[in-house]
Design an enzyme around this catalytic site. Sequence first.
Site, PDB file in Angstrom:
ATOM      1  N   ASN A   1       1.354  73.328  21.369  1.00  0.00           N
ATOM      2  CA  ASN A   1       2.518  74.027  20.747  1.00  0.00           C
ATOM      3  C   ASN A   1       3.230  74.719  21.640  1.00  0.00           C
ATOM      4  OD1 ASN A   1       2.222  72.582  18.180  1.00  0.00           O
ATOM      5  ND2 ASN A   1       0.929  74.405  17.433  1.00  0.00           N
TER       6      ASN A   1
ATOM      7  N   GLU B   1      -5.493  72.812  12.890  1.00  0.00           N
ATOM      8  CA  GLU B   1      -5.880  71.749  13.648  1.00  0.00           C
ATOM      9  C   GLU B   1      -7.484  71.325  13.691  1.00  0.00           C
ATOM     10  OE1 GLU B   1      -6.465  75.513  16.450  1.00  0.00           O
ATOM     11  OE2 GLU B   1      -5.425  74.793  14.869  1.00  0.00           O
TER      12      GLU B   1
ATOM     13  N   ASP C   1     -12.488  70.331  15.784  1.00  0.00           N
ATOM     14  CA  ASP C   1     -11.376  71.001  16.040  1.00  0.00           C
ATOM     15  C   ASP C   1     -10.671  70.320  17.562  1.00  0.00           C
ATOM     16  OD1 ASP C   1     -10.284  74.010  15.569  1.00  0.00           O
ATOM     17  OD2 ASP C   1     -10.312  73.767  17.843  1.00  0.00           O
ATOM     18  N   ILE C   2      -9.383  70.407  17.346  1.00  0.00           N
ATOM     19  CA  ILE C   2      -8.643  69.841  18.697  1.00  0.00           C
ATOM     20  C   ILE C   2      -8.595  71.154  19.544  1.00  0.00           C
ATOM     21  CG2 ILE C   2      -6.533  69.158  19.554  1.00  0.00           C
ATOM     22  CD1 ILE C   2      -5.859  68.382  16.921  1.00  0.00           C
TER      23      ILE C   2
END
Length: 342
Positions: free
Chosen positions: A223, A258, A215-216
Amino acid sequence: MIQHSQSLEKSAEILRIAVPRMTALSIPITPENYAVLYEYYTESNLNLTRAIDGLIANNVFFSASVNTGLYNRFIEERTPEVIENVQIETQILIKSLFNKVEEISQGTGAFGENLSQFGEQLQQSKSAEELNRIVLNIASEVEQVLVDNNRMKQDLVTLGNELSSLKADMDNLSKVAMTDELTSLNNRRAYESFAYNQLKLFEDNQVECCLMLIDIDHFKKFNDTYGHLIGDKVLSYVALALKNAVKGDDFVARYGGEEFIIMLPNTQLDDAVSIAEKIRQRIAEKQLTIGKEVKQSLGLITVSIGIAAFRTGDDIDTLLARADEQMYLAKSSGRNCVKFLK
């Protein structure tokens, strides 16, 4: 699911028309988009037909929002499977192929029967005229068999070419259905298919396999701060790093948002942890920038990774759940780290 009231031949005809048309209109060949074009060419949905004809007439670009709007407005839950329609056309061609083979078999069978009859006539023949007639009949039969077989050969060649073309279309559609459009990685559907196969290998032959859930970190910040285009750039960067990190039978996919997945067949947990650490370091060591003339740094991109290995009694959901727990443990432990469960 659309109920296929069309004949097999009609479904195959629609497939052959719709796919090239979608390509010409730059419409991605996804199951949802294909559902819209399928309905359009069956002419069973007058409102949809009018809407698409109007868009084409006004040179409207079939953007993602336009395609989604058409699907939501006119198709909703009535989605046909793209591959199912390809399979339908395959069935038609295979059936045609079998018919040709059967015709050849029947033709050669009749030829054999006629030869037997000619043999009996030869034994009973008493005159030169009768012998001449039998010989002429045999020659005529041989000539007809040669003509028929040559025609059959040409038909089989044509069918072979159609099957080759269909196979190429099927391969392309399968790749589209299994590929994430943004990152070009495998998608969730492809992951589930791969995971089921690995589970069976584990159950039948005890072939080990480890799963990483990646997971980022702080992805929402990219965003919110820079916009979704920059968010897409971050996703693409991480996807490329993961793709370059796998080799051989290793499998990488974008699971959604993500989150990414890597499956490592024939890999023990300790080795999977070492690989995950290298991936984490490789991603974190580079700073992304935006802008051509004036560069603006996005800062460090980091990921949190959770790892789990197949256990007796597992299914793909329990395996993923354990990896997910470890990934969230990595998040709560400060992010940019690897956690695993022995």
